[in-house]
Scaffold this active site. Structure first.
Site, mmCIF file in Angstrom:
data_model
loop_
_atom_site.group_PDB
_atom_site.id
_atom_site.type_symbol
_atom_site.label_atom_id
_atom_site.label_comp_id
_atom_site.label_asym_id
_atom_site.label_seq_id
_atom_site.Cartn_x
_atom_site.Cartn_y
_atom_site.Cartn_z
ATOM 1 N N ASP A 112 4.708 25.338 23.619
ATOM 2 C CA ASP A 112 4.268 25.798 24.916
ATOM 3 C C ASP A 112 4.832 27.206 25.105
ATOM 4 O OD1 ASP A 112 3.342 25.610 27.697
ATOM 5 O OD2 ASP A 112 5.468 25.450 28.178
ATOM 6 N N ASP B 149 5.174 29.281 28.728
ATOM 7 C CA ASP B 149 5.961 29.437 29.951
ATOM 8 C C ASP B 149 7.005 28.336 30.077
ATOM 9 O OD1 ASP B 149 4.519 31.711 31.072
ATOM 10 O OD2 ASP B 149 2.861 30.319 31.386
#
Length: 215
Positions: free
Chosen positions: A4, A6
């Protein structure tokens, strides 16, 4: 290894909240508390704005907010990106790649902003491919993003692991048939992450590197 973006590689949640607030101010919309905005991080932008505003994703206001967000994010967050990379990420990614891992990103960001953030942060070259929310019909927590990464790299799910800071990442991994490593330094709490049953749970990026060697 699929990451991922953020809250996992780059500490952008505060910048995301600031960008949301700036968008609402520019559109003369009521102020929304930061907790409500932060709770949507990990969702695609249309879903996040719709949830915060309490309206349908199909409303024209959502599209207007997303468009303004994309330009405002680039102005507010991108200049700070190198300082927002989490401790251990630079060395950790390099070590993983040197040890033979193919690295990828699957993010709820639209691909243009995801690529721009990775470049600004100085880590884009570490990744073989990047999948954004606008490149799939069903973003995380649906497994489609994970399947697309696996297809691009020619890797079976049994040889892949997803690393993320939210239940959306862990659930995507489970749906795609891959292992998962939840990181506790991002958006979701330990309790939230445990509710999605990640394969491993760690509290730092060096912990990610250690955990994948055990998997």
């Amino acid at each position: 290894m699929i990451f991922d973006l953020d809250g996992t590689l780059v500490d952008t949640p505060r910048g995301i909240v600031t960008t949301f607030a700036a968008v609402f101010a520019q559109l003369d919309l009521p102020t929304v508390d930061s907790g409500s905005i932060r709770a949507t991080i990990g969702l695609p932008l249309p879903a996040a704005f719709a949830k915060v505003l309490g309206i349908s994703e199909e409303e024209s206001l959502v599209a207007k907010c997303v468009e303004l967000y994309l330009s405002t994010f680039r102005e507010i967050v991108l200049p700070k990106a190198p300082q927002l990379v989490f401790p251990g990420v630079f060395d950790g990614l390099r070590s993983l790649r040197e040890n033979g891992f193919l690295l990828a990103v699957a993010t709820s960001k639209f691909i243009f902003n995801a690529e721009a953030l990775l470049v600004a942060a100085g880590v884009r070259e570490e990744f073989s491919t990047v999948v954004g929310a606008d490149q799939v019909s069903r973003p995380k927590p649906d497994p489609e993003s994970g399947f697309l990464v696996l297809q691009r790299l020619g890797v079976p799910a049994s040889n892949a692991v997803m690393v993320g800071d939210t239940t959306h990442d862990v659930l995507m991994a489970r749906g795609a048939g891959m292992s998962s490593i939840g990181v506790t330094y991002g958006v979701h709490s330990v309790e939230q992450l445990l509710s999605a049953e990640p394969t491993r749970l760690v509290d730092s990026f060096p912990g990610v590197v250690q955990a994948v060697s055990e998997l």
